[in-house]
Design a protein around this motif. Structure first.
Motif, PDB file in Angstrom:
ATOM      1  N   ALA A  56      39.709  20.497 -36.083  1.00 43.38           N
ATOM      2  CA  ALA A  56      38.612  20.380 -35.102  1.00 43.38           C
ATOM      3  C   ALA A  56      37.602  19.339 -35.558  1.00 43.38           C
ATOM      4  CB  ALA A  56      37.934  21.736 -34.918  1.00 43.38           C
ATOM      5  N   TRP A  57      37.245  19.368 -36.828  1.00 47.30           N
ATOM      6  CA  TRP A  57      36.297  18.397 -37.386  1.00 47.30           C
ATOM      7  C   TRP A  57      36.848  16.980 -37.237  1.00 47.30           C
ATOM      8  CZ3 TRP A  57      37.043  15.131 -41.599  1.00 47.30           C
ATOM      9  CH2 TRP A  57      35.910  14.447 -42.031  1.00 47.30           C
ATOM     10  N   ALA A  58      38.120  16.779 -37.580  1.00 45.88           N
ATOM     11  CA  ALA A  58      38.731  15.445 -37.501  1.00 45.88           C
ATOM     12  C   ALA A  58      38.764  14.931 -36.062  1.00 45.88           C
ATOM     13  CB  ALA A  58      40.136  15.474 -38.092  1.00 45.88           C
ATOM     14  N   GLU A  59      39.060  15.814 -35.123  1.00 42.15           N
ATOM     15  CA  GLU A  59      39.099  15.399 -33.725  1.00 42.15           C
ATOM     16  C   GLU A  59      37.721  14.905 -33.261  1.00 42.15           C
ATOM     17  OE1 GLU A  59      39.941  17.435 -29.419  1.00 42.15           O
ATOM     18  OE2 GLU A  59      41.143  18.102 -31.125  1.00 42.15           O
ATOM     19  N   ILE A  60      36.687  15.617 -33.668  1.00 45.10           N
ATOM     20  CA  ILE A  60      35.312  15.238 -33.317  1.00 45.10           C
ATOM     21  C   ILE A  60      34.925  13.906 -33.953  1.00 45.10           C
ATOM     22  CG2 ILE A  60      32.880  15.856 -33.634  1.00 45.10           C
ATOM     23  CD1 ILE A  60      33.869  18.845 -33.506  1.00 45.10           C
ATOM     24  N   HIS A  61      35.382  13.679 -35.180  1.00 48.34           N
ATOM     25  CA  HIS A  61      34.921  12.526 -35.969  1.00 48.34           C
ATOM     26  C   HIS A  61      36.009  11.475 -36.195  1.00 48.34           C
ATOM     27  CE1 HIS A  61      31.100  14.436 -36.767  1.00 48.34           C
ATOM     28  NE2 HIS A  61      31.744  15.550 -37.071  1.00 48.34           N
TER      29      HIS A  61
END
Length: 85
Positions: A56-61
């Protein structure tokens, strides 16, 4: 290996001299994994709950991760990325 983010006990790092495809490394309580900048796990033994947080973090960033990947080729200091909250 520079730390670019930390959240929920997870440490995210990116190497300066790493190979393609663009990816980052995550650690959580002795577990390690390697992830593509879109959050897909390439390998490792990170627990499932933490994998979801990392993805989720990687998708956002993803744009910031790709920018850091390009910066890493020049061996300049990588910038920190906001943690997952």
């Amino acid at each position: 290996m520079p730390i670019i983010s930390m959240f929920f006990g997870i440490i995210i790092r990116m190497y300066y001299d790493d190979h393609n495809p663009p990816h980052f490394h995550a650690e959580y309580q002795g577990h390690k994994g390697m992830f593509l900048t879109n959050g897909e796990k390439l390998n490792g033994n990170i627990p499932a709950k933490q994998q979801k947080f990392i993805s989720a973090w990687a998708e956002i960033h993803q744009d910031e991760l790709l920018a850091n990947w390009e910066i890493s080729k020049t061996e300049r200091e990588l910038f920190r990325i906001e943690p997952l909250r």
